[in-house]
Design a protein around this motif. Structure first.
Motif, PDB file in Angstrom:
ATOM      1  N   PRO A 132      72.412  35.636 -54.960  1.00  0.00           N
ATOM      2  CA  PRO A 132      72.274  34.353 -55.658  1.00  0.00           C
ATOM      3  C   PRO A 132      70.863  33.798 -55.533  1.00  0.00           C
ATOM      4  N   ARG A 133      70.408  33.099 -56.536  1.00  0.00           N
ATOM      5  CA  ARG A 133      69.084  32.466 -56.527  1.00  0.00           C
ATOM      6  C   ARG A 133      69.199  31.087 -55.905  1.00  0.00           C
ATOM      7  N   ARG A 134      68.457  30.858 -54.810  1.00  0.00           N
ATOM      8  CA  ARG A 134      68.495  29.523 -54.182  1.00  0.00           C
ATOM      9  C   ARG A 134      67.101  28.918 -54.235  1.00  0.00           C
ATOM     10  N   GLY A 135      66.887  28.008 -55.177  1.00  0.00           N
ATOM     11  CA  GLY A 135      65.581  27.353 -55.321  1.00  0.00           C
ATOM     12  C   GLY A 135      64.481  28.383 -55.494  1.00  0.00           C
ATOM     13  N   THR A 136      63.409  28.240 -54.684  1.00  0.00           N
ATOM     14  CA  THR A 136      62.290  29.181 -54.805  1.00  0.00           C
ATOM     15  C   THR A 136      62.425  30.354 -53.824  1.00  0.00           C
ATOM     16  N   ALA A 137      63.528  30.406 -53.089  1.00  0.00           N
ATOM     17  CA  ALA A 137      63.689  31.477 -52.101  1.00  0.00           C
ATOM     18  C   ALA A 137      63.795  32.828 -52.808  1.00  0.00           C
ATOM     19  N   ARG A 138      63.309  33.862 -52.124  1.00  0.00           N
ATOM     20  CA  ARG A 138      63.368  35.197 -52.717  1.00  0.00           C
ATOM     21  C   ARG A 138      64.793  35.739 -52.733  1.00  0.00           C
ATOM     22  N   ARG A 139      65.059  36.540 -53.730  1.00  0.00           N
ATOM     23  CA  ARG A 139      66.328  37.285 -53.726  1.00  0.00           C
ATOM     24  C   ARG A 139      66.203  38.542 -52.877  1.00  0.00           C
ATOM     25  N   GLY A 140      64.989  39.023 -52.732  1.00  0.00           N
ATOM     26  CA  GLY A 140      64.804  40.225 -51.930  1.00  0.00           C
ATOM     27  C   GLY A 140      63.349  40.662 -51.918  1.00  0.00           C
ATOM     28  N   THR A 141      63.073  41.596 -51.016  1.00  0.00           N
ATOM     29  CA  THR A 141      61.719  42.131 -50.856  1.00  0.00           C
ATOM     30  C   THR A 141      61.799  43.653 -50.782  1.00  0.00           C
ATOM     31  N   ILE A 142      60.975  44.301 -51.576  1.00  0.00           N
ATOM     32  CA  ILE A 142      60.930  45.764 -51.533  1.00  0.00           C
ATOM     33  C   ILE A 142      59.561  46.159 -50.981  1.00  0.00           C
ATOM     34  N   LEU A 143      59.580  46.864 -49.868  1.00  0.00           N
ATOM     35  CA  LEU A 143      58.325  47.261 -49.227  1.00  0.00           C
ATOM     36  C   LEU A 143      58.179  48.780 -49.253  1.00  0.00           C
ATOM     37  N   PHE A 144      56.949  49.225 -49.227  1.00  0.00           N
ATOM     38  CA  PHE A 144      56.654  50.656 -49.266  1.00  0.00           C
ATOM     39  C   PHE A 144      55.717  50.996 -48.113  1.00  0.00           C
ATOM     40  N   THR A 145      55.911  52.163 -47.532  1.00  0.00           N
ATOM     41  CA  THR A 145      54.901  52.652 -46.601  1.00  0.00           C
ATOM     42  C   THR A 145      53.924  53.476 -47.424  1.00  0.00           C
ATOM     43  N   GLY A 146      52.777  52.884 -47.669  1.00  0.00           N
ATOM     44  CA  GLY A 146      51.732  53.609 -48.383  1.00  0.00           C
ATOM     45  C   GLY A 146      50.873  54.358 -47.393  1.00  0.00           C
ATOM     46  N   SER A 147      49.610  54.452 -47.709  1.00  0.00           N
ATOM     47  CA  SER A 147      48.665  55.088 -46.795  1.00  0.00           C
ATOM     48  C   SER A 147      47.261  54.703 -47.238  1.00  0.00           C
TER      49      SER A 147
END
Ligand SMILES: NC(=O)c1ccc[n+]([C@@H]2O[C@H](COP(=O)([O-])OP(=O)(O)OC[C@H]3O[C@@H](n4cnc5c(N)ncnc54)[C@H](O)[C@@H]3O)[C@@H](O)[C@H]2O)c1
Length: 259
Positions: A132-147
């Motif tokens: 669910p969308r709550r105000g300006t809060a994120r729905r999620g974060t996708i992170l990557f291990t780059g290099s």
């Protein structure tokens, strides 16, 4: 760090050296964590149990296969309750002179590092869109291990550097498309980490070890633990406005040394 407690975190390559260090940091901040890895079940379960028998779990998965990831995410969601952070961290490396790179090695490295990140991130995004969308809060974060070599060529690294360069662009596209939906995407790009395959190569190959010692301005490799905090930062409330970019944790490796 604020914003991590009681969140659900999915880490591919979670049984590896960097994955384990990252999992530890999220658990210490109060998250629930799933280690998604292709290592054998007994090894994976033992790794999760050693971290935290209540708040860490292992699911077997091969990131190069969509069906395997579908099963892993379904099992993870049951354990986590909801998915807040997905970390595309599973990786592999081959160092070969360009003229000798085999088709098999090319596909293996691109398959895990680039296709694996695509398949993981896509599944994660689909689940996060249901949060669910709550105000300006994120729905999620996708992170990557780059290099750091996503920006810099490393000798005999054609498949690995290409895979991480491709992953960098993938992360930017994901960030651009999903920002309006409240999902951020960013990369933690380590330099030389005394971990995983790099550690094995460093220990057995004097030429490689000398090159590493010369290349890194801080004159040493990092530990996996020194990299892990950056993932936590990007997933925390402090990182909520950061998307589409790379946090380099490379001891200055990308700075050209002239002496
Ligand atoms: N070690 C370094 O110096 C260094 C530097 C920069 C970036 N990285 C990146 O960090 C990430 C983690 O590497 P690490 O150093 O912890 O190595 P590691 O070998 O300890 O961990 C990699 C993990 O990925 C898992 N894995 C490999 N193929 C998989 C697949 N198809 N499906 C699911 N899991 C799979 C392995 O089982 C392993 O547990 C990789 O993406 C790597 O490219 C490492």
């Amino acid at each position: 760090m604020q914003g991590i407690a009681n969140t659900g975190v999915f880490i591919t390559g979670g049984c590896g050296d960097i994955g384990q260090a990252v999992a530890k940091r999220f658990l210490a901040a109060g998250a629930r964590v799933v280690l998604a890895d292709m290592r054998p079940a007994a090894q994976g379960r033992a790794a999760a149990k050693a971290l935290d028998p209540q708040r860490a779990a292992y699911v077997r998965c091969d990131v190069t296969r969509a069906a395997s990831l579908d099963r892993a995410f379904a099992a993870a969601l049951k354990f986590l309750g909801r998915l807040d952070t997905a970390i595309c961290n599973a990786g592999t490396v081959t160092n070969q002179p360009f003229v000798d790179v085999t088709e098999e090695a090319w596909h293996r490295v691109l398959g895990v590092n680039l296709t694996g990140s695509f398949l993981t991130a896509q599944r994660a995004a689909r689940l996060m869109l249901k949060n669910p969308r709550r105000g300006t809060a994120r729905r999620g974060t996708i992170l990557f291990t780059g290099s750091w070599v996503q920006h810099m060529p490393w000798p005999q690294g054609s498949s690995y550097c290409a895979s991480k360069g491709g992953q960098q662009m993938l992360a930017k596209i994901i960030a651009q498309e999903l920002a309006p939906h409240g999902i951020t995407a960013a990369i933690v790009a380590p330099g030389m980490v005394y971990a995983g395959l790099t550690k094995k190569i460093y220990d057995r190959d004097r030429h490689f070890a000398k090159l590493v010692d010369k290349v890194v301005p801080l004159l040493r490799m990092s530990t996996a633990e020194e990299v892990a905090g950056s993932f936590l930062f990007l997933a925390s409330d402090d990182g909520a406005y950061i998307t589409g970019t790379t946090l380099l944790v490379d001891g200055g490796a990308t700075l050209v040394r002239r002496e």
